[in-house]
Design an enzyme around this catalytic site. Structure first.
Site, PDB file in Angstrom:
ATOM      1  N   PHE A  12     105.097 103.814 -21.907  1.00 38.30           N
ATOM      2  CA  PHE A  12     104.970 102.482 -22.531  1.00 38.30           C
ATOM      3  C   PHE A  12     103.742 101.726 -21.985  1.00 38.30           C
ATOM      4  O   PHE A  12     102.751 101.511 -22.706  1.00 38.30           O
ATOM      5  CB  PHE A  12     106.281 101.734 -22.277  1.00 38.30           C
ATOM      6  N   ILE A  13     103.765 101.346 -20.731  1.00 39.73           N
ATOM      7  CA  ILE A  13     102.681 100.510 -20.192  1.00 39.73           C
ATOM      8  C   ILE A  13     101.388 101.320 -20.078  1.00 39.73           C
ATOM      9  O   ILE A  13     100.309 100.852 -20.437  1.00 39.73           O
ATOM     10  CB  ILE A  13     103.077  99.917 -18.824  1.00 39.73           C
ATOM     11  N   ASP A 131     108.933  93.895  -9.937  1.00 41.13           N
ATOM     12  CA  ASP A 131     109.502  92.773  -9.170  1.00 41.13           C
ATOM     13  C   ASP A 131     110.916  93.091  -8.681  1.00 41.13           C
ATOM     14  O   ASP A 131     111.462  92.366  -7.846  1.00 41.13           O
ATOM     15  CB  ASP A 131     109.503  91.483 -10.005  1.00 41.13           C
ATOM     16  N   GLU A 132     111.511  94.181  -9.194  1.00 43.72           N
ATOM     17  CA  GLU A 132     112.900  94.480  -8.828  1.00 43.72           C
ATOM     18  C   GLU A 132     113.042  94.863  -7.351  1.00 43.72           C
ATOM     19  O   GLU A 132     114.133  94.828  -6.800  1.00 43.72           O
ATOM     20  CB  GLU A 132     113.473  95.576  -9.749  1.00 43.72           C
ATOM     21  N   ASN A 185     108.440  93.924 -18.889  1.00 37.03           N
ATOM     22  CA  ASN A 185     107.485  93.991 -19.994  1.00 37.03           C
ATOM     23  C   ASN A 185     108.208  94.200 -21.317  1.00 37.03           C
ATOM     24  O   ASN A 185     109.299  94.781 -21.353  1.00 37.03           O
ATOM     25  CB  ASN A 185     106.557  95.200 -19.819  1.00 37.03           C
ATOM     26  N   LEU A 195     116.191  96.805 -23.149  1.00 39.39           N
ATOM     27  CA  LEU A 195     116.942  95.822 -23.937  1.00 39.39           C
ATOM     28  C   LEU A 195     116.319  95.456 -25.290  1.00 39.39           C
ATOM     29  O   LEU A 195     117.000  95.536 -26.322  1.00 39.39           O
ATOM     30  CB  LEU A 195     117.144  94.539 -23.113  1.00 39.39           C
ATOM     31  N   ARG A 219     115.883  87.421 -17.036  1.00 40.02           N
ATOM     32  CA  ARG A 219     114.677  88.203 -16.783  1.00 40.02           C
ATOM     33  C   ARG A 219     113.455  87.370 -17.195  1.00 40.02           C
ATOM     34  O   ARG A 219     113.557  86.514 -18.067  1.00 40.02           O
ATOM     35  CB  ARG A 219     114.705  89.520 -17.602  1.00 40.02           C
ATOM     36  N   ASN A 254     119.799  86.796 -20.993  1.00 44.98           N
ATOM     37  CA  ASN A 254     119.888  87.899 -21.966  1.00 44.98           C
ATOM     38  C   ASN A 254     120.500  87.468 -23.291  1.00 44.98           C
ATOM     39  O   ASN A 254     119.997  87.803 -24.366  1.00 44.98           O
ATOM     40  CB  ASN A 254     120.713  89.052 -21.389  1.00 44.98           C
TER      41      ASN A 254
HETATM   42  P1  NAD Z   1     107.903 104.726 -19.066  1.00 43.59           P
HETATM   43  O1  NAD Z   1     109.224 105.277 -18.670  1.00 43.59           O
HETATM   44  O2  NAD Z   1     107.715 104.199 -20.461  1.00 43.59           O
HETATM   45  O3  NAD Z   1     106.757 105.808 -18.835  1.00 43.59           O
HETATM   46  C1  NAD Z   1     106.700 106.619 -17.696  1.00 43.59           C
HETATM   47  C2  NAD Z   1     105.704 107.749 -17.970  1.00 43.59           C
HETATM   48  O4  NAD Z   1     105.637 108.566 -16.787  1.00 43.59           O
HETATM   49  C3  NAD Z   1     106.122 108.671 -19.122  1.00 43.59           C
HETATM   50  O5  NAD Z   1     105.016 108.921 -19.960  1.00 43.59           O
HETATM   51  C4  NAD Z   1     106.578 109.947 -18.429  1.00 43.59           C
HETATM   52  O6  NAD Z   1     106.380 111.112 -19.210  1.00 43.59           O
HETATM   53  C5  NAD Z   1     105.736 109.931 -17.169  1.00 43.59           C
HETATM   54  N1  NAD Z   1     106.376 110.672 -16.059  1.00 43.59           N
HETATM   55  C6  NAD Z   1     107.645 110.525 -15.598  1.00 43.59           C
HETATM   56  N2  NAD Z   1     107.881 111.376 -14.578  1.00 43.59           N
HETATM   57  C7  NAD Z   1     106.724 112.070 -14.380  1.00 43.59           C
HETATM   58  C8  NAD Z   1     106.320 113.079 -13.471  1.00 43.59           C
HETATM   59  N3  NAD Z   1     107.179 113.573 -12.545  1.00 43.59           N
HETATM   60  N4  NAD Z   1     105.052 113.561 -13.533  1.00 43.59           N
HETATM   61  C9  NAD Z   1     104.184 113.074 -14.456  1.00 43.59           C
HETATM   62  N5  NAD Z   1     104.511 112.138 -15.367  1.00 43.59           N
HETATM   63  C10 NAD Z   1     105.765 111.631 -15.322  1.00 43.59           C
HETATM   64  O7  NAD Z   1     107.572 103.592 -17.980  1.00 43.59           O
HETATM   65  P2  NAD Z   1     106.836 102.194 -18.157  1.00 43.59           P
HETATM   66  O8  NAD Z   1     107.818 101.170 -18.587  1.00 43.59           O
HETATM   67  O9  NAD Z   1     105.577 102.400 -18.926  1.00 43.59           O
HETATM   68  O10 NAD Z   1     106.485 101.889 -16.623  1.00 43.59           O
HETATM   69  C11 NAD Z   1     105.271 102.371 -16.047  1.00 43.59           C
HETATM   70  C12 NAD Z   1     105.209 101.922 -14.593  1.00 43.59           C
HETATM   71  O11 NAD Z   1     105.282 100.503 -14.509  1.00 43.59           O
HETATM   72  C13 NAD Z   1     106.358 102.460 -13.735  1.00 43.59           C
HETATM   73  O12 NAD Z   1     105.847 102.792 -12.475  1.00 43.59           O
HETATM   74  C14 NAD Z   1     107.323 101.274 -13.638  1.00 43.59           C
HETATM   75  O13 NAD Z   1     108.051 101.325 -12.441  1.00 43.59           O
HETATM   76  C15 NAD Z   1     106.351 100.111 -13.659  1.00 43.59           C
HETATM   77  N6  NAD Z   1     106.889  98.844 -14.203  1.00 43.59           N
HETATM   78  C16 NAD Z   1     107.505  98.806 -15.411  1.00 43.59           C
HETATM   79  C17 NAD Z   1     107.969  97.587 -15.924  1.00 43.59           C
HETATM   80  C18 NAD Z   1     108.631  97.502 -17.280  1.00 43.59           C
HETATM   81  O14 NAD Z   1     109.123  96.417 -17.655  1.00 43.59           O
HETATM   82  N7  NAD Z   1     108.664  98.549 -18.080  1.00 43.59           N
HETATM   83  C19 NAD Z   1     107.802  96.414 -15.184  1.00 43.59           C
HETATM   84  C20 NAD Z   1     107.151  96.498 -13.939  1.00 43.59           C
HETATM   85  C21 NAD Z   1     106.691  97.717 -13.463  1.00 43.59           C
HETATM   86  P1  TYD Z   2     116.429  96.513 -19.135  1.00 43.73           P
HETATM   87  O1  TYD Z   2     115.596  96.375 -20.378  1.00 43.73           O
HETATM   88  O2  TYD Z   2     117.151  97.788 -18.877  1.00 43.73           O
HETATM   89  O3  TYD Z   2     115.472  96.131 -17.914  1.00 43.73           O
HETATM   90  P2  TYD Z   2     115.836  95.880 -16.347  1.00 43.73           P
HETATM   91  O4  TYD Z   2     117.210  96.344 -16.075  1.00 43.73           O
HETATM   92  O5  TYD Z   2     114.818  96.725 -15.649  1.00 43.73           O
HETATM   93  O6  TYD Z   2     115.644  94.406 -16.133  1.00 43.73           O
HETATM   94  O7  TYD Z   2     117.518  95.355 -19.134  1.00 43.73           O
HETATM   95  C1  TYD Z   2     117.143  93.989 -19.255  1.00 43.73           C
HETATM   96  C2  TYD Z   2     118.397  93.158 -19.103  1.00 43.73           C
HETATM   97  O8  TYD Z   2     119.253  93.390 -20.231  1.00 43.73           O
HETATM   98  C3  TYD Z   2     119.236  93.506 -17.887  1.00 43.73           C
HETATM   99  O9  TYD Z   2     119.826  92.313 -17.379  1.00 43.73           O
HETATM  100  C4  TYD Z   2     120.329  94.432 -18.430  1.00 43.73           C
HETATM  101  C5  TYD Z   2     120.524  93.915 -19.842  1.00 43.73           C
HETATM  102  N1  TYD Z   2     120.909  94.926 -20.869  1.00 43.73           N
HETATM  103  C6  TYD Z   2     121.992  94.677 -21.715  1.00 43.73           C
HETATM  104  O10 TYD Z   2     122.663  93.634 -21.637  1.00 43.73           O
HETATM  105  N2  TYD Z   2     122.285  95.618 -22.659  1.00 43.73           N
HETATM  106  C7  TYD Z   2     121.571  96.771 -22.802  1.00 43.73           C
HETATM  107  O11 TYD Z   2     121.907  97.636 -23.666  1.00 43.73           O
HETATM  108  C8  TYD Z   2     120.465  97.008 -21.914  1.00 43.73           C
HETATM  109  C9  TYD Z   2     119.657  98.271 -22.011  1.00 43.73           C
HETATM  110  C10 TYD Z   2     120.167  96.044 -20.967  1.00 43.73           C
END
Ligand code: NAD
Ligand code: TYD
Length: 349
Positions: A12-13, A131-132, A185, A195, A219, A254
């Site tokens: 995703f990111i 931030d978790e 994000n 979510l 969140r 939420n």
């Molecule tokens: P995501 O799950 O969408 O993507 C993770 C990617 O990593 C995938 O493309 C997957 O194929 C790859 N991957 C997983 N395991 C692997 C491995 N062993 N070797 C090589 N590639 C591997 O995650 P995201 O939401 O894009 O998050 C990216 C980063 O940002 C993570 O480190 C996450 O902890 C951090 N982050 C995410 C959020 C959020 O809200 N999504 C917020 C803060 C920080």
């Molecule tokens: P999530 O998107 O899994 O992110 P994170 O747990 O990393 O913050 O969840 C966001 C919030 O929504 C979290 O408080 C859990 C809640 N949630 C639900 O209530 N129902 C759902 O099906 C999911 C996936 C999350």
């Protein structure tokens, strides 16, 4: 030509970071190293995959020998490390993959950089975190870069561990590093286990929207492109050894967020107002569910002049439009491995 290794770029990111860097820096070679787990999808990068400065490598960050060879084959100037297992619910069901990828995988990269960058200048390892790691807030206060770590889920504990190791490599071996910890994000390309895209997908298909507990958890939501902009900025201008918190100053309970989404979806799908809200279903709470996350982004705003550019209203509208116009993407990622995993773990949703 500079070469930057981005891990997890098919997720995703990472896909937003790659698109941004390929476009802004045509004279930089971008290597995207991604294992393509259930969360990685090359469709996320279709529009830029033919760029001459982009190279995709399917590999696991657990493969230390491969990483060493990669650093021998290319003079890598910087690493932006995003590859991770990223979903809290999965970490509760099966922590081991989180320990392996998030901790051992990160140490493999640190070791490789340490070996390859000995006696070299102008290198940087940028670790992307969450931030978790700071734990859970009550109704008051914000996480700053000085907040003590208090991770409470296997996911956040694995990310906290990797953050500590990155700082330890800086302190002990002098490895040039920078870190950032970001809030939740949302936006295009997010896997529909999180979510917002899960709710959008369920509303499209008139399926129940599972709200954990009473929906009181809070969140701080940030549009993914604003996070990608912050990442590019920190990579270029962040101070070595420093940590930057990134957040949206955009806290939502939420249940309020889901209700807002339901109203937007009714409008976009031209359904009778109130149709989607009827899908809201309160389900058993997540084990150890953190109550509230919220970020103080003063440091990155003051030192690097970053701030979010997209309002929640704009970001959410764009996100909904994107999912409605990319139903094929949704079908592809929700079939196969993802589907059977969820059915085994949680039953039909
Ligand atoms: P995501 O799950 O969408 O993507 C993770 C990617 O990593 C995938 O493309 C997957 O194929 C790859 N991957 C997983 N395991 C692997 C491995 N062993 N070797 C090589 N590639 C591997 O995650 P995201 O939401 O894009 O998050 C990216 C980063 O940002 C993570 O480190 C996450 O902890 C951090 N982050 C995410 C959020 C959020 O809200 N999504 C917020 C803060 C920080
Ligand atoms: P999530 O998107 O899994 O992110 P994170 O747990 O990393 O913050 O969840 C966001 C919030 O929504 C979290 O408080 C859990 C809640 N949630 C639900 O209530 N129902 C759902 O099906 C999911 C996936 C999350």
């Amino acid at each position: 030509m500079k070469t930057i290794l981005i891990t997890g770029g098919a997720g995703f990111i990472g896909s937003h970071v790659i698109r941004r860097m390929i476009t802004n820096s045509p004279d930089t070679r971008i290597l995207n190293l991604d294992q393509l787990t259930y969360a990685g999808n090359l469709e996320n990068l279709k529009d830029i995959e033919a760029s001459p400065n982009y190279h995709f490598i399917r590999e696991n960050i657990l493969n230390a020998a491969f990483l060493e060879k990669l650093f021998n084959d290319y003079e890598i100037d910087g690493v932006i490390h995003l590859a991770a297992e990223s979903h809290v619910d999965r970490s509760i069901a099966d922590p081991m993959a989180f320990i392996n990828t998030n901790i051992v995988g990160t140490v493999n990269l640190l070791n490789t950089c340490r070996g390859a960058w000995k006696d070299k200048n102008d290198k940087l390892f940028y670790h992307i975190s969450t931030d978790e790691v700071y734990g859970s807030l009550g109704s008051e206060g914000l996480f700053t870069e000085e907040t003590a770590y208090d991770p409470r889920s296997p996911y956040s504990a694995s990310k906290a561990s990797s953050d500590h190791l990155v700082r330890a490599y800086h302190h002990t071996y002098g490895l040039p590093v920078v870190l950032s910890n970001c809030s939740n994000n949302y936006g295009p390309n997010q896997f529909p286990e999180k979510l917002i895209p899960l709710a959008i997908n369920n509303i499209i298909h008139m399926k129940p929207i599972p709200v954990y507990g009473k929906g009181d958890n809070i969140r701080d939501w940030l549009y993914v492109e604003d996070h990608a902009a912050a990442i590019e900025l920190i990579f270029r201008e962040g101070a070595e050894g420093r940590t930057y918190n990134i957040g949206g100053l955009n806290e939502w309970k939420n249940i309020d967020l889901i209700r807002l989404l339901c109203r937007i979806m009714d409008e976009k799908l031209e359904r009778v107002p109130g149709t989607s809200e009827k899908l809201i279903t309160f389900v058993k709470d997540r084990a150890g569910h953190d109550l509230r996350y919220a970020i103080d982004s003063t440091r990155i705003e003051a030192e690097l002049n970053w701030k979010p550019s997209v309002t929640f209203e704009q970001g959410l509208a764009h996100t909904v439009e994107w999912y409605l116009h990319n139903r094929e993407w949704m079908e592809h990622v929700t079939s196969g491995a993802y589907q059977s995993y969820y059915t085994t773990q949680y039953g039909e949703r």
